[in-house]
Scaffold this motif. Structure first.
Motif, PDB file in Angstrom:
ATOM      1  N   GLU A 193       1.205   2.074   4.169  1.00 42.47           N
ATOM      2  CA  GLU A 193       1.979   2.161   2.925  1.00 42.47           C
ATOM      3  C   GLU A 193       1.818   0.920   2.055  1.00 42.47           C
ATOM      4  OE1 GLU A 193       3.143   4.523   1.236  1.00 42.47           O
ATOM      5  OE2 GLU A 193       3.023   6.018   2.821  1.00 42.47           O
ATOM      6  N   ILE A 197       8.128  -2.371   1.776  1.00 36.61           N
ATOM      7  CA  ILE A 197       7.431  -1.140   1.398  1.00 36.61           C
ATOM      8  C   ILE A 197       8.015  -0.637   0.080  1.00 36.61           C
ATOM      9  CG2 ILE A 197       7.136   1.303   2.036  1.00 36.61           C
ATOM     10  CD1 ILE A 197       6.607   0.364   4.860  1.00 36.61           C
ATOM     11  N   ARG A 231       2.830  -2.242  -0.050  1.00 32.84           N
ATOM     12  CA  ARG A 231       3.898  -3.243   0.057  1.00 32.84           C
ATOM     13  C   ARG A 231       4.037  -4.003  -1.255  1.00 32.84           C
ATOM     14  NH1 ARG A 231       5.946  -4.204   4.928  1.00 32.84           N
ATOM     15  NH2 ARG A 231       5.065  -2.931   6.602  1.00 32.84           N
TER      16      ARG A 231
END
Ligand code: UD1
Length: 373
Positions: free
Chosen positions: A157, A166, A159
């Motif tokens: 994911e 996240i 950041r």
């Protein structure tokens, strides 16, 4: 009107040709019938509308372009080489076909047809790089690509560039800073900026449409360098598992090709977006997992996807379109939802017999160090 569509024998171009003819325009197509897309030695594609005049030629060929422009009142520039990964090791070919191609076309327009009523150029969401995200602590952020060190931990994911939390994807507006991450994307930014600046200088109303991830009938299923919906359709039809990079939870804004064609028509018929760049998408992010499950059920594939535990260099994680500008300036509204669109893609794909060359294309990317673990 008499209208020129470059790349009009291709995926987007041919749907646009249909729509323009339906509206009573006369259409000329300039297309080089690129073998990677159309198959080697193939002539006029059978789906190309019989009333379209086809000039076979390259956009870099001055004479062909001049000939194609004769009597024309509006130009849609859809011709381009489109493989993102391939553009990273065929740099000259991509810059030549796309950036130089646009330059030759614009020179000819300036010389021959300064009085055009409209130019519409196909731009791409790839020029954004990553989309817009929102961080709980830092607010809206425009991150660059995820670092290799993060991806090699399979920490997929996005950041926050500030606090490393996240972040959540948000619809991406046109004023997000542009960070093209491939040669292809750089050439698409060239397309957009070349057309808009030349249009502005000579007062030719010009619109750049930033296409998101287009899918639908006529996408070249046997071209392993094309978009993921066509690649996965080809794999499933051939009884092969689709290979998924990352974890399949990356998302894209999949927009049906007929909605893209309609946006082009709106850009011709309205002046609201003249001299501007406008997103054209569905306005909604869809993960690869959602794409796979819908496509598998419609194509009738009952195998499992292959999660290869690798990532493609230069890939973004999420990007969907903020379509406020398209709504406001063009009156554009996406009309085909994803389920309906995948039905349509699958119904057409089932009539095709694609050649699955995806493994070879992937091996080539790997050989160039563009697939990483
Ligand atoms: C695509 C188009 C680009 C266009 C842009 C916006 C291609 C190659 N790319 O780029 O021309 O400008 O949309 O419309 O046509 N993936 C897999 N397995 C595969 C293939 C892809 O998991 O076999 C993944 C990729 O890693 C990526 C996602 O699918 O995470 C989307 O890939 P792709 O369809 O190539 O789209 P874009 O890179 O967004």
């Amino acid at each position: 009107m008499k209208i020129l569509v470059t790349g009009g024998a291709g995926f987007v171009g041919s749907h646009l040709v249909d729509l323009l003819l339906e509206r009573g325009h006369q259409v000329r197509v300039l297309d080089n019938l690129e073998p990677q897309v159309h198959g080697a030695g193939r002539g006029r594609p059978e789906y190309l509308h019989a009333e379209a005049e086809l000039v076979v030629g390259d956009v870099r060929d001055r004479d062909a372009v001049r000939h194609a422009l004769r009597g024309v009142e509006a130009v849609f520039h859809q011709a381009a080489a489109v493989g993102v990964g391939q553009s990273m090791y065929e740099i000259e070919r991509y810059v030549s076909a796309n950036s130089l191609g646009a330059a030759v076309l614009l020179d000819a327009i300036h010389a021959e047809r300064k009085d055009l009523a409209k130019m519409v150029v196909a731009s791409s969401m790839s020029i954004y790089g990553e989309g817009l995200y929102v961080c709980e602590g830092c607010g809206p952020v425009h991150p660059r690509l995820r670092p290799d060190a993060q991806l090699s931990e399979h920490d997929w994911e996005m950041r926050c560039p500030g606090c490393r939390r996240i972040v959540a994807p948000a619809p991406t507006p046109e004023d997000k800073p542009l960070y093209p991450t491939s040669v292809y994307a750089v050439t698409k930014r060239d397309h957009e900026e070349l057309f808009l600046s030349v249009g502005e200088a000579y007062r030719i109303p010009t619109v750049a449409l930033r296409y998101f991830n287009i899918y639908g009938p006529r996408q070249a299923l046997s071209n392993p360098y094309t978009g993921v919906a066509a690649i996965f359709s080809c794999r499933m039809l051939s009884g092969n598992a689709p290979s998924v990079f990352e974890d399949g939870l990356q998302s894209r804004d999949f927009v049906h090709v007929r909605d893209i064609a309609r946006a082009n028509l709106l850009a011709l018929e309205n002046s609201g977006a003249d001299y501007q760049a406008v997103n054209v998408g569905s306005g909604r992010g869809t993960t690869l997992r959602e794409l796979i499950s819908l496509l598998a059920s419609r194509i009738g594939y009952d195998g499992h996807p292959d999660y290869v535990q690798r990532f493609r260099a230069g890939d973004i994680r999420h990007c969907s379109a903020d379509i406020t500008r398209a709504r406001k300036l063009l009156g554009f509204e996406p009309s085909i939802d994803f389920e309906q669109g995948v039905d349509d893609l699958a119904a057409w794909a089932r009539t095709q017999r694609p050649i699955d060359a995806v493994d070879t294309a992937r091996a080539e990317l790997a050989r160039h160090g563009l697939i990483r673990q």
